[in-house]
Motif scaffolding. Structure first.
Motif, PDB file in Angstrom:
ATOM      1  N   LEU A 263     -14.851   8.125 -12.014  1.00 41.39           N
ATOM      2  CA  LEU A 263     -13.656   8.487 -12.434  1.00 41.39           C
ATOM      3  C   LEU A 263     -12.756   7.128 -12.427  1.00 41.39           C
ATOM      4  N   ALA A 264     -11.941   6.736 -13.597  1.00 39.42           N
ATOM      5  CA  ALA A 264     -11.053   5.880 -13.444  1.00 39.42           C
ATOM      6  C   ALA A 264      -9.816   6.098 -12.779  1.00 39.42           C
ATOM      7  N   ASP A 265      -9.306   7.303 -12.768  1.00 35.77           N
ATOM      8  CA  ASP A 265      -8.193   7.751 -12.068  1.00 35.77           C
ATOM      9  C   ASP A 265      -8.610   8.744 -10.780  1.00 35.77           C
ATOM     10  N   LYS A 266      -8.397   8.210  -9.720  1.00 35.73           N
ATOM     11  CA  LYS A 266      -9.210   8.957  -8.459  1.00 35.73           C
ATOM     12  C   LYS A 266      -7.975   9.609  -7.759  1.00 35.73           C
ATOM     13  N   GLY A 267      -6.725   9.748  -8.449  1.00 39.60           N
ATOM     14  CA  GLY A 267      -5.560  10.503  -7.868  1.00 39.60           C
ATOM     15  C   GLY A 267      -6.008  12.081  -7.750  1.00 39.60           C
ATOM     16  N   LYS A 268      -5.289  12.518  -6.793  1.00 41.11           N
ATOM     17  CA  LYS A 268      -5.768  13.923  -6.189  1.00 41.11           C
ATOM     18  C   LYS A 268      -5.838  15.011  -7.256  1.00 41.11           C
ATOM     19  N   GLY A 276     -13.129  20.331 -11.060  1.00 38.67           N
ATOM     20  CA  GLY A 276     -12.954  21.532 -11.221  1.00 38.67           C
ATOM     21  C   GLY A 276     -12.825  22.414  -9.672  1.00 38.67           C
ATOM     22  N   ILE A 277     -12.260  21.609  -8.771  1.00 45.94           N
ATOM     23  CA  ILE A 277     -12.168  22.028  -7.525  1.00 45.94           C
ATOM     24  C   ILE A 277     -10.692  22.392  -6.951  1.00 45.94           C
ATOM     25  N   ASN A 278     -10.481  22.718  -5.996  1.00 52.18           N
ATOM     26  CA  ASN A 278      -9.210  22.977  -5.100  1.00 52.18           C
ATOM     27  C   ASN A 278      -8.795  21.616  -4.658  1.00 52.18           C
ATOM     28  N   PRO A 279      -7.708  21.212  -4.890  1.00 49.05           N
ATOM     29  CA  PRO A 279      -7.115  19.883  -4.484  1.00 49.05           C
ATOM     30  C   PRO A 279      -7.225  19.785  -3.114  1.00 49.05           C
ATOM     31  N   TYR A 280      -7.448  20.782  -2.029  1.00 55.81           N
ATOM     32  CA  TYR A 280      -7.653  20.629  -0.741  1.00 55.81           C
ATOM     33  C   TYR A 280      -8.974  19.831  -0.513  1.00 55.81           C
ATOM     34  N   PHE A 281      -9.940  20.128  -1.476  1.00 56.81           N
ATOM     35  CA  PHE A 281     -11.292  19.536  -1.173  1.00 56.81           C
ATOM     36  C   PHE A 281     -11.273  18.245  -1.695  1.00 56.81           C
ATOM     37  N   TYR A 285     -14.507  14.233  -1.183  1.00 53.37           N
ATOM     38  CA  TYR A 285     -15.057  13.372  -2.077  1.00 53.37           C
ATOM     39  C   TYR A 285     -14.715  12.092  -1.815  1.00 53.37           C
ATOM     40  N   THR A 286     -13.652  11.799  -1.381  1.00 54.84           N
ATOM     41  CA  THR A 286     -13.087  10.638  -0.941  1.00 54.84           C
ATOM     42  C   THR A 286     -13.857  10.193   0.335  1.00 54.84           C
ATOM     43  N   LEU A 287     -13.957  10.967   1.244  1.00 54.97           N
ATOM     44  CA  LEU A 287     -14.831  10.768   2.590  1.00 54.97           C
ATOM     45  C   LEU A 287     -16.206  10.369   2.085  1.00 54.97           C
ATOM     46  N   GLY A 288     -16.891  11.341   1.149  1.00 56.06           N
ATOM     47  CA  GLY A 288     -18.147  11.076   0.846  1.00 56.06           C
ATOM     48  C   GLY A 288     -18.602   9.860   0.213  1.00 56.06           C
TER      49      GLY A 288
END
Length: 334
Positions: A263-268, A276-281, A285-288
């Motif tokens: 993803l070019a844009d890694k904004g939340k 297709g996920i809840n913004p909370y999660f 992916y950032t940590l992963g």
């Protein structure tokens, strides 16, 4: 769900369509709409002469048409329901009635687990008159939000972790989910309006600490000790924690993590939208991405595919499910 809500709103306002052709794999909505019509359109006195319920295996299309063309007796409407209409012989013959339905008849067709070909005459007519409705199964990542919405309609709330735990354990079968939620509400009492993981663990028997959601979290955090503790519990209870379900959860995560890398844009907000996920999660992916390189993610996906095949007997002579889990976890985290 929006379409279901619109249909129900119309029914509750007594704005009836002449035909409700309800089809698709998600039978919960089909049953809810049908039962509401059966129970609420006519009074008990009116039902005796004006409500007819057929089953597709026991009737043909011409009989349904004849019933639908009758006029109500001492009532404004009559209701004709065909359950299990996927078995109805010569269903295309309903086109003759669908082309000119009676406004006094409410014809309900339950066409479960299948869809009508909208290119054929019957489908074309129903589509033109907005009388055909398709209900699809939810995707796995939609279930948690659905649970939250269902409880909101009942003036209740639920912890995100609790809704994820339910979604993971109960799958996408909405009828099953609703039964468990209704039983849970009875168990915790009417005075409690917020559901926590502790309520789930105590009343449904799903562990808030030992589940695929927590295993995924441990793997993301490279917490080898916690991951092995969870795997040990899974190995002792293979029926409650089937390896295929665990692999599916992990495969979904690492597949999305692979997408995250590109993803070019890694904004939340953009990550949540694209995955297709809840913004909370998004934080998972950032940590992963910090803990697993893109090359390692590709390797993990390959490992999960390999162990999915082994769990089904391919290239696996003697290892039991517990041993397979331990091997798989070691390869993922090292």
């Amino acid at each position: 769900m929006n379409e279901f809500q619109q249909i129900m709103a119309g029914l509750k306002n007594r704005q009836f369509k002449p035909i409700y052709f309800l089809m698709g794999e998600e039978t919960y909505y089909i049953d809810e709409i049908t039962n509401y019509i059966i129970n609420n359109v006519l009074t008990e006195e009116e039902k005796g002469f004006n409500q007819t319920i057929y089953y597709g295996k026991d009737v043909d299309a011409s009989t349904v048409v004849m019933a639908a063309r009758r006029y109500p007796m001492m009532a404004q409407h009559q209701v004709v329901v065909v359950k299990e209409a996927q078995y109805l012989d010569k269903i295309e013959e309903l086109q003759h009635y669908a082309a000119a339905p009676l406004s006094s008849t409410i014809l309900v067709i339950n066409y479960k687990y299948k869809t009508l070909d909208k290119r054929k005459k019957l489908g074309t007519i129903l589509k033109k008159d907005n009388c055909i409705f398709e209900f699809k199964k939810l995707y796995d990542n939609q279930v948690s939000a659905w649970i939250t919405g269902y409880l909101k309609d009942k003036q209740m709330t639920i912890d995100l972790k609790a809704s994820m735990l339910l979604a993971e354990s109960l799958g996408t079968d909405l009828s099953k989910i609703v039964k468990e939620l209704d039983k849970l509400q009875v168990a915790i009492g009417a005075e409690i309006k917020h559901i926590t993981p502790e309520h789930i663990e105590k009343n449904i028997g799903l562990s808030k600490d030992y589940n695929s959601f927590e295993l995924q979290k441990a793997i993301i955090n490279k917490d080898i000790l916690k991951a092995n503790k969870i795997i040990k519990v899974f190995s002792k209870n293979p029926k409650d924690h089937p390896i295929q379900a665990t692999i599916t959860v992990l495969f979904n995560y690492f597949s999305k993590l692979m997408v995250y890398y590109y993803l070019a844009d890694k904004g939340k907000n953009n990550v949540a939208k694209e995955l297709g996920i809840n913004p909370y999660f998004v934080q998972d992916y950032t940590l992963g991405a910090r803990n697993y390189s893109a090359r390692k993610v590709v390797s993990v996906i390959s490992i999960l595919r390999d162990y999915d095949m082994k769990s089904k007997g391919f290239n696996n002579v003697s290892a039991d499910m517990g041993d397979l889990l331990k091997e798989m976890l070691f390869k993922i985290m090292h």
